[in-house]
Design an enzyme around this catalytic site. Sequence first.
Site, PDB file in Angstrom:
ATOM      1  N   SER A   1       0.833  -1.201   0.000  1.00 41.48           N
ATOM      2  CA  SER A   1       0.000   0.000   0.000  1.00 41.48           C
ATOM      3  C   SER A   1       0.873   1.258   0.000  1.00 41.48           C
ATOM      4  CB  SER A   1      -0.910   0.016   1.217  1.00 41.48           C
ATOM      5  OG  SER A   1      -1.819  -1.062   1.141  1.00 41.48           O
TER       6      SER A   1
ATOM      7  N   CYS B   1      -6.243  -1.335   6.945  1.00 44.95           N
ATOM      8  CA  CYS B   1      -5.059  -1.773   7.684  1.00 44.95           C
ATOM      9  C   CYS B   1      -5.274  -1.489   9.172  1.00 44.95           C
ATOM     10  CB  CYS B   1      -3.826  -1.028   7.184  1.00 44.95           C
ATOM     11  SG  CYS B   1      -2.364  -1.454   8.125  1.00 44.95           S
TER      12      CYS B   1
ATOM     13  N   GLY C   1      -5.137 -16.603   4.641  1.00 38.38           N
ATOM     14  CA  GLY C   1      -4.688 -17.927   5.044  1.00 38.38           C
ATOM     15  C   GLY C   1      -4.555 -18.964   3.953  1.00 38.38           C
TER      16      GLY C   1
HETATM   17  C1  LIG Z   1       3.636  -8.408   6.552  1.00 43.38           C
HETATM   18  C2  LIG Z   1       2.278  -8.045   6.025  1.00 43.38           C
HETATM   19  C3  LIG Z   1       2.096  -6.797   5.415  1.00 43.38           C
HETATM   20  C4  LIG Z   1       0.845  -6.430   4.926  1.00 43.38           C
HETATM   21  N1  LIG Z   1       0.698  -5.217   4.314  1.00 43.38           N
HETATM   22  C5  LIG Z   1      -0.497  -4.878   3.754  1.00 43.38           C
HETATM   23  C6  LIG Z   1      -0.646  -3.657   3.030  1.00 43.38           C
HETATM   24  O1  LIG Z   1       0.294  -2.874   2.852  1.00 43.38           O
HETATM   25  N2  LIG Z   1      -1.868  -3.382   2.502  1.00 43.38           N
HETATM   26  C7  LIG Z   1      -2.936  -4.233   2.628  1.00 43.38           C
HETATM   27  O2  LIG Z   1      -4.010  -3.937   2.106  1.00 43.38           O
HETATM   28  N3  LIG Z   1      -2.821  -5.398   3.302  1.00 43.38           N
HETATM   29  C8  LIG Z   1      -1.623  -5.738   3.859  1.00 43.38           C
HETATM   30  N4  LIG Z   1      -1.499  -6.947   4.534  1.00 43.38           N
HETATM   31  C9  LIG Z   1      -2.667  -7.828   4.643  1.00 43.38           C
HETATM   32  C10 LIG Z   1      -2.667  -8.889   3.540  1.00 43.38           C
HETATM   33  O3  LIG Z   1      -2.758  -8.292   2.261  1.00 43.38           O
HETATM   34  C11 LIG Z   1      -3.819  -9.876   3.714  1.00 43.38           C
HETATM   35  O4  LIG Z   1      -5.033  -9.182   3.619  1.00 43.38           O
HETATM   36  C12 LIG Z   1      -3.789 -10.622   5.034  1.00 43.38           C
HETATM   37  O5  LIG Z   1      -2.461 -10.865   5.426  1.00 43.38           O
HETATM   38  C13 LIG Z   1      -4.525 -11.955   4.988  1.00 43.38           C
HETATM   39  O6  LIG Z   1      -4.004 -12.807   3.995  1.00 43.38           O
HETATM   40  P1  LIG Z   1      -2.875 -13.942   4.267  1.00 43.38           P
HETATM   41  O7  LIG Z   1      -3.314 -14.747   5.422  1.00 43.38           O
HETATM   42  O8  LIG Z   1      -2.789 -14.707   2.976  1.00 43.38           O
HETATM   43  O9  LIG Z   1      -1.620 -13.190   4.548  1.00 43.38           O
HETATM   44  C14 LIG Z   1      -0.253  -7.320   5.043  1.00 43.38           C
HETATM   45  C15 LIG Z   1      -0.063  -8.567   5.654  1.00 43.38           C
HETATM   46  C16 LIG Z   1       1.181  -8.945   6.153  1.00 43.38           C
HETATM   47  C17 LIG Z   1       1.348 -10.284   6.801  1.00 43.38           C
END
Ligand SMILES: Cc1cc2nc3c(=O)[nH]c(=O)nc-3n(C[C@H](O)[C@H](O)[C@H](O)COP(=O)(O)O)c2cc1C
Lengths: 239, 317
Positions: free
Chosen positions: B45, B128, B250
């Site tokens: 982002s 966020c 996840g």
């Molecule tokens: C280290 C990290 C950084 C993230 N940064 C952003 C971000 O900059 N913008 C955003 O919309 N979501 C961000 N997320 C959220 C992820 O895009 C996602 O919505 C969330 O982690 C759930 O998916 P996952 O379990 O596959 O990681 C971040 C997640 C993690 C773990």
Amino acid sequence: MQIQIERIEHIVHENESVKTFFIRGVNDPRPGNYLMVWIPGSGQIPLSISSFKNDLCGFTVKRVGDTTAAMHNLRVGDLIGITGPLGTSFSIRGERILLVSGGIGIAPLLYLAIEARQMGKKVYAICGFERAEDIIFEDVLNGLLDELVITLGERTPLDVIHKLYEKRRFDHIYSCGPEPMMKRVFDFARSSQLGAEFSVERIIKCGMGICGACALPNGMRVCKEGPVFDLEDMEGVWG
Amino acid sequence: MVDLSADIGIPLKNPLILTSGILGSSAHLLKRVASSGAGALITKSITEDPRVGHENPTVIEVSEGLILNAMGLPNPGVDIFLNELETLEAVNLPIIPSVAGYSEDEFGRVASRLEDAGFRIIELNISCPHSTALSSKKVIAQDIDKTRRVVNAVRSVTSLKLIVKLSPNVTDIVEFADVAIKAGADALSLINTIEALEVDPYVEAPVLGNVFGGQSGPSIRCIAQRKLTDIALAMWKGEIERVPLIGVGGVRTPKDVFRFLLLGADAVGIGSSILYEDLAIFEDVIEGLEQIMTDKGYDMLDEFRGKVISQILDMTI
Ligand SMILES: Cc1cc2nc3c(=O)[nH]c(=O)nc-3n(C[C@H](O)[C@H](O)[C@H](O)COP(=O)(O)O)c2cc1C
Ligand SMILES: Cc1cc2nc3c(=O)[nH]c(=O)nc-3n(C[C@H](O)[C@H](O)[C@H](O)COP(=O)(O)OP(=O)(O)OC[C@H]3O[C@@H](n4cnc5c(N)ncnc54)[C@H](O)[C@@H]3O)c2cc1C
Ligand code: FES
């Protein structure tokens, strides 16, 4: 990898701005690996492993900012959070190896030197420091190495590397220190057709290869595919 | 050969999307992920001005599959990021910039810059959970009025396709989906991370530098599935307008992707599981998904997409 809490077992004052801390509980680290060290309330930073013996793992910290200053205030018995060992390690290739360090960059190379000597290899080192007061590990290195050259101030390791090469004909180089210095070691290794490995620094945030903070121009992640990279990997960065 | 093509308002060669904030902060890495098999990439982002983010620890693994982060939106700001992204021209894959901000105007200005730079689709990260120090403020996506205003503001200054990323940290996510769509969202992605915190029992202190963070990784998959289902059901029932859905949360295996598709997702985001599977995850999941489809005799995603939503609908009628 999860954070584990460990007790500081022992602290050595190397000089006025450098201390080595010893902890237990680090599983089978290799020279070049690093730890993410969490000082509760003060941050979490990457630190290379500088020795490992009898289950005691050492890391050597130069005080440069808030978190390293907090680290220096810790005492034996204090608790810190450790994640690791993390990252890639030195290959320990070569039979006559040269270590080239600048400043605190000697930290990971000390552990490499210990292991390489144990394997019966010839080990030479050129260690650059700003001032005589900054020198660390001199006694241990003198006892360990086949030759140690220390350079100070304006005279850098690169000013003596050609001469040492003529004398010792080392066959592999390991380097850690300021990036301009490592870039020159890279150039030297390339032109002399020697293999070389470098411990590279970038800002480490997650330390798990998912946030992207530590990416190099070649798309490799220092926290996961590094910190030790070989010459070929660094072509896309310094080449 | 099965056909994996998907559509989120733009066509994708396959439904796998690198989710925002994972590896997407550098053009160098995006280039690398682009060749790893993903169907599209969403960037870290981006805010108008550079942000350094929170102090470390910023990401911790509490246990296998349970990850907390409080990065605090570190990014170089839109100007530098656009310069970086220019080097990505050769990448033959949709790159979807994610936009974050602290006011409607900021969202609008950053979106306009991206439109001027030639992008056609962006994601609005209004969700966020740790973008302010100590997460002291509610996020936009937890406030109906702010959600409407931000999406409206961007809609009124650009003709970009807008994906709005929703927060799971609300009582009724369907209400937010509805408001976002009415304000101009062309697609929805969900979920962002779930509000969370960890404390260390030995040192007796919170672990994350920002204290408060968001949970992600395989531990949240069933929660994401539930939120996705709530919205999909409302869409299937005609209670809210139907737009493409990107399911996130996840996802680690081909079966996980298949599950999200059964629950009506048009595409599926992959993030934290890269910790476990690294970049090979995209190719591995695609291969596995093709295998599942072949074994079940499906030729394309639409043959089973939303199948379980229809089933649940039948039960609830
Ligand atoms: C280290 C990290 C950084 C993230 N940064 C952003 C971000 O900059 N913008 C955003 O919309 N979501 C961000 N997320 C959220 C992820 O895009 C996602 O919505 C969330 O982690 C759930 O998916 P996952 O379990 O596959 O990681 C971040 C997640 C993690 C773990
Ligand atoms: C793989 C790796 C191994 C390292 N090994 C050692 C070591 O063995 N001994 C040692 O003394 N230092 C080592 N460092 C550097 C050490 O991590 C930084 O000095 C430390 O993070 C500074 O933190 P600070 O809060 O004291 O200083 P700050 O005030 O935050 O910064 C001082 C300097 O450190 C750099 N820095 C700050 N945070 C980080 C970070 N998270 N990652 C990398 N650099 C940072 C900054 O760019 C700045 O130049 C290593 C770095 C890396 C990447
Ligand atoms: S520090 Fe996060 S990817 Fe390397």
